[in-house]
Motif scaffolding. Structure first.
Motif, PDB file in Angstrom:
ATOM      1  N   VAL A 137     -18.548 -24.251  -5.176  1.00  0.00           N
ATOM      2  CA  VAL A 137     -18.867 -23.011  -4.477  1.00  0.00           C
ATOM      3  C   VAL A 137     -18.290 -23.100  -3.072  1.00  0.00           C
ATOM      4  CG1 VAL A 137     -20.693 -21.435  -3.725  1.00  0.00           C
ATOM      5  CG2 VAL A 137     -20.999 -22.801  -5.810  1.00  0.00           C
ATOM      6  N   MET A 138     -17.552 -22.079  -2.687  1.00  0.00           N
ATOM      7  CA  MET A 138     -16.930 -22.069  -1.359  1.00  0.00           C
ATOM      8  C   MET A 138     -17.043 -20.682  -0.754  1.00  0.00           C
ATOM      9  SD  MET A 138     -12.919 -22.261  -2.575  1.00  0.00           S
ATOM     10  CE  MET A 138     -13.228 -23.085  -4.157  1.00  0.00           C
ATOM     11  N   ALA A 139     -16.702 -20.582   0.517  1.00  0.00           N
ATOM     12  CA  ALA A 139     -16.756 -19.293   1.196  1.00  0.00           C
ATOM     13  C   ALA A 139     -15.803 -18.306   0.525  1.00  0.00           C
ATOM     14  CB  ALA A 139     -16.399 -19.468   2.671  1.00  0.00           C
ATOM     15  N   TYR A 140     -16.237 -17.072   0.404  1.00  0.00           N
ATOM     16  CA  TYR A 140     -15.406 -16.029  -0.190  1.00  0.00           C
ATOM     17  C   TYR A 140     -14.593 -15.358   0.908  1.00  0.00           C
ATOM     18  CZ  TYR A 140     -14.054 -11.704  -2.521  1.00  0.00           C
ATOM     19  OH  TYR A 140     -13.326 -10.659  -3.031  1.00  0.00           O
ATOM     20  N   VAL A 141     -13.281 -15.346   0.740  1.00  0.00           N
ATOM     21  CA  VAL A 141     -12.384 -14.712   1.706  1.00  0.00           C
ATOM     22  C   VAL A 141     -11.885 -13.411   1.097  1.00  0.00           C
ATOM     23  CG1 VAL A 141     -10.297 -14.939   3.091  1.00  0.00           C
ATOM     24  CG2 VAL A 141     -11.693 -16.963   2.598  1.00  0.00           C
ATOM     25  N   GLU A 142     -12.223 -12.305   1.716  1.00  0.00           N
ATOM     26  CA  GLU A 142     -11.810 -11.005   1.209  1.00  0.00           C
ATOM     27  C   GLU A 142     -10.366 -10.714   1.615  1.00  0.00           C
ATOM     28  OE1 GLU A 142     -13.412  -6.374   1.230  1.00  0.00           O
ATOM     29  OE2 GLU A 142     -14.347  -7.892   2.503  1.00  0.00           O
ATOM     30  N   GLY A 143      -9.632 -10.052   0.757  1.00  0.00           N
ATOM     31  CA  GLY A 143      -8.243  -9.713   1.044  1.00  0.00           C
ATOM     32  C   GLY A 143      -7.418  -9.736  -0.225  1.00  0.00           C
ATOM     33  N   GLU A 144      -6.136  -9.382  -0.113  1.00  0.00           N
ATOM     34  CA  GLU A 144      -5.265  -9.439  -1.274  1.00  0.00           C
ATOM     35  C   GLU A 144      -4.334 -10.634  -1.133  1.00  0.00           C
ATOM     36  OE1 GLU A 144      -4.821  -6.569   0.719  1.00  0.00           O
ATOM     37  OE2 GLU A 144      -2.807  -6.820   1.561  1.00  0.00           O
ATOM     38  N   ASP A 145      -3.983 -11.224  -2.278  1.00  0.00           N
ATOM     39  CA  ASP A 145      -3.045 -12.331  -2.167  1.00  0.00           C
ATOM     40  C   ASP A 145      -1.624 -11.777  -2.005  1.00  0.00           C
ATOM     41  OD1 ASP A 145      -1.590 -12.191  -4.765  1.00  0.00           O
ATOM     42  OD2 ASP A 145      -3.498 -12.766  -5.655  1.00  0.00           O
ATOM     43  N   MET A 146      -0.744 -12.631  -1.566  1.00  0.00           N
ATOM     44  CA  MET A 146       0.613 -12.206  -1.235  1.00  0.00           C
ATOM     45  C   MET A 146       1.353 -11.676  -2.462  1.00  0.00           C
ATOM     46  SD  MET A 146       3.338 -14.481   0.949  1.00  0.00           S
ATOM     47  CE  MET A 146       2.366 -14.519   2.452  1.00  0.00           C
ATOM     48  N   GLU A 147       1.041 -12.211  -3.625  1.00  0.00           N
ATOM     49  CA  GLU A 147       1.670 -11.733  -4.856  1.00  0.00           C
ATOM     50  C   GLU A 147       1.277 -10.286  -5.120  1.00  0.00           C
ATOM     51  OE1 GLU A 147       2.611 -13.848  -8.989  1.00  0.00           O
ATOM     52  OE2 GLU A 147       0.477 -13.531  -8.688  1.00  0.00           O
ATOM     53  N   GLN A 148      -0.012  -9.966  -4.945  1.00  0.00           N
ATOM     54  CA  GLN A 148      -0.469  -8.591  -5.128  1.00  0.00           C
ATOM     55  C   GLN A 148       0.171  -7.662  -4.100  1.00  0.00           C
ATOM     56  OE1 GLN A 148      -4.648  -9.402  -4.641  1.00  0.00           O
ATOM     57  NE2 GLN A 148      -5.035  -9.324  -6.837  1.00  0.00           N
ATOM     58  N   ALA A 149       0.263  -8.143  -2.864  1.00  0.00           N
ATOM     59  CA  ALA A 149       0.834  -7.311  -1.801  1.00  0.00           C
ATOM     60  C   ALA A 149       2.267  -6.914  -2.122  1.00  0.00           C
ATOM     61  CB  ALA A 149       0.782  -8.063  -0.470  1.00  0.00           C
ATOM     62  N   ILE A 150       3.032  -7.855  -2.689  1.00  0.00           N
ATOM     63  CA  ILE A 150       4.440  -7.592  -2.974  1.00  0.00           C
ATOM     64  C   ILE A 150       4.621  -6.816  -4.276  1.00  0.00           C
ATOM     65  CG2 ILE A 150       6.664  -8.679  -3.517  1.00  0.00           C
ATOM     66  CD1 ILE A 150       5.862 -10.983  -1.669  1.00  0.00           C
ATOM     67  N   LEU A 151       4.020  -7.300  -5.358  1.00  0.00           N
ATOM     68  CA  LEU A 151       4.296  -6.746  -6.676  1.00  0.00           C
ATOM     69  C   LEU A 151       3.494  -5.489  -6.994  1.00  0.00           C
ATOM     70  CD1 LEU A 151       4.543 -10.053  -8.762  1.00  0.00           C
ATOM     71  CD2 LEU A 151       6.366  -8.772  -7.619  1.00  0.00           C
ATOM     72  N   LEU A 152       2.253  -5.410  -6.510  1.00  0.00           N
ATOM     73  CA  LEU A 152       1.415  -4.256  -6.836  1.00  0.00           C
ATOM     74  C   LEU A 152       1.408  -3.200  -5.740  1.00  0.00           C
ATOM     75  CD1 LEU A 152      -1.679  -6.013  -8.483  1.00  0.00           C
ATOM     76  CD2 LEU A 152       0.345  -5.062  -9.584  1.00  0.00           C
ATOM     77  N   LEU A 153       1.381  -3.634  -4.488  1.00  0.00           N
ATOM     78  CA  LEU A 153       1.311  -2.678  -3.385  1.00  0.00           C
ATOM     79  C   LEU A 153       2.686  -2.322  -2.833  1.00  0.00           C
ATOM     80  CD1 LEU A 153      -1.778  -4.163  -1.486  1.00  0.00           C
ATOM     81  CD2 LEU A 153      -1.718  -2.389  -3.260  1.00  0.00           C
ATOM     82  N   GLY A 154       3.722  -3.028  -3.278  1.00  0.00           N
ATOM     83  CA  GLY A 154       5.079  -2.712  -2.847  1.00  0.00           C
ATOM     84  C   GLY A 154       5.371  -3.006  -1.392  1.00  0.00           C
ATOM     85  N   ARG A 155       4.660  -3.971  -0.826  1.00  0.00           N
ATOM     86  CA  ARG A 155       4.852  -4.273   0.584  1.00  0.00           C
ATOM     87  C   ARG A 155       6.167  -5.012   0.806  1.00  0.00           C
ATOM     88  NH1 ARG A 155      -0.390  -6.623   3.221  1.00  0.00           N
ATOM     89  NH2 ARG A 155      -1.056  -4.620   2.360  1.00  0.00           N
ATOM     90  N   THR A 156       6.850  -4.661   1.866  1.00  0.00           N
ATOM     91  CA  THR A 156       8.094  -5.342   2.248  1.00  0.00           C
ATOM     92  C   THR A 156       7.939  -5.908   3.651  1.00  0.00           C
ATOM     93  OG1 THR A 156       9.060  -3.305   3.119  1.00  0.00           O
ATOM     94  CG2 THR A 156       9.503  -3.827   0.803  1.00  0.00           C
ATOM     95  N   TYR A 157       8.827  -6.838   3.994  1.00  0.00           N
ATOM     96  CA  TYR A 157       8.706  -7.553   5.260  1.00  0.00           C
ATOM     97  C   TYR A 157      10.060  -7.682   5.933  1.00  0.00           C
ATOM     98  CZ  TYR A 157       4.267  -8.909   3.148  1.00  0.00           C
ATOM     99  OH  TYR A 157       3.032  -8.881   2.530  1.00  0.00           O
ATOM    100  N   THR A 158      10.044  -7.561   7.243  1.00  0.00           N
ATOM    101  CA  THR A 158      11.253  -7.854   8.001  1.00  0.00           C
ATOM    102  C   THR A 158      11.392  -9.367   8.133  1.00  0.00           C
ATOM    103  OG1 THR A 158      10.142  -7.889  10.152  1.00  0.00           O
ATOM    104  CG2 THR A 158      10.907  -5.739   9.337  1.00  0.00           C
ATOM    105  N   GLU A 159      12.552  -9.786   8.560  1.00  0.00           N
ATOM    106  CA  GLU A 159      12.801 -11.205   8.774  1.00  0.00           C
ATOM    107  C   GLU A 159      11.772 -11.794   9.744  1.00  0.00           C
ATOM    108  OE1 GLU A 159      17.140 -12.974   8.815  1.00  0.00           O
ATOM    109  OE2 GLU A 159      16.555 -12.435  10.845  1.00  0.00           O
TER     110      GLU A 159
END
Length: 267
Positions: free
Chosen positions: A89-111
């Protein structure tokens, strides 16, 4: 055998299952409510089908987390026994993982944005390495994004620096049969440079999130496909070639590159 636990099940008389979050090679994770104080926690159980090796890796992860204390790594809370099973059992960290951000949410990043994310990951890695451990699974599913902060999660394959791979004992298959075999093999080495190598691939994933090849264009190497500044390209190659032996050395180089960006000198 590995069917997820149902919502509403209370583990060890204290942790109520709220949501099944996912399943990896050796474990299952759940968002739970701690009935003693009402807080959200993350519960991880070994996959029953993995039997002894799953239990051993989970126990190892629990022991490693107890040695760490960093705001970007989930905090250890409990080792909970339920009937004949155990769970971390560990602390729960809310948020999306980077895979979800890229593949599901379509997020892009500058250099520059990608380098800032890598800079954020170098800090928990430095803490982990200085404690004598290697993560060995630095990939986009194991990076959580919450607002402007990044968290490094899932230490299920972590081990002591220089230690024999704990997941390959007793004839356990290596799992490197696919085309990513050589990359996974390098990432699993019990050396801090393996985690820096993983950061290099994370950076490329972030860059490819905004890449669109021209129609009919043949696949080329990342050096040819991505339009990176020369110094950034050299830095990424350095991650792959183990140019930096520690997270501190890598962070210093990256900080210099980012300082040049701020000054308008990107060459």
């Amino acid at each position: 055998m590995d069917y997820p636990l149902r919502p509403g099940v209370v583990w060890a008389g204290q942790y109520r299952i709220e949501q099944f979050l996912g399943m990896g090679s050796y474990g299952q994770t759940y968002r739970c409510t701690d009935l003693k104080n009402g807080t959200a926690v993350l519960l991880k159980r070994a996959k029953p089908s993995k039997r002894e090796i799953g239990r051993r890796l989970l126990k190892r992860e629990s022991e490693i987390l107890q040695q760490l204390n960093h705001p970007q790594i989930p905090a250890w809370l409990d080792w909970a026994v339920h009937r004949r099973e155990q769970a971390l059992v560990m602390a729960y960290v809310e948020g999306e993982d980077m895979e979800q951000a890229i593949l599901l949410l379509g997020r892009t990043y500058t250099e520059q944005e990608a380098m800032l994310l890598i800079l954020g990951l170098l800090r928990p890695l430095q803490h982990l390495h200085e404690a004598g451990y290697v993560h060995r699974d630095v990939r986009i599913p194991n990076v959580l994004l919450k607002n402007d902060k990044v968290h490094l999660i899932d230490l299920g394959l972590a081990c002591r620096t220089g230690e024999e791979d704990p997941s390959r004992r007793e004839g356990e298959p290596s799992g490197f049969a696919d085309s990513w075999g050589p990359i996974k093999y390098r990432m699993r080495m019990p050396d801090p440079t393996s985690d820096l190598y993983g950061l290099g691939h994370i950076f490329l994933f972030l860059m490819y999130a905004g890449y669109s090849p021209e129609e009919g264009q043949e696949e080329r190497s990342w050096e040819e496909e991505l339009s990176l500044q020369p110094r950034v390209k050299s830095w990424v190659k350095g991650l792959f070639e183990s140019k930096w032996r520690t997270a501190v050395e890598c962070e210093q180089e990256l900080a210099h590159i980012l300082a040049d960006y701020s000054a308008g000198n990107n060459e």
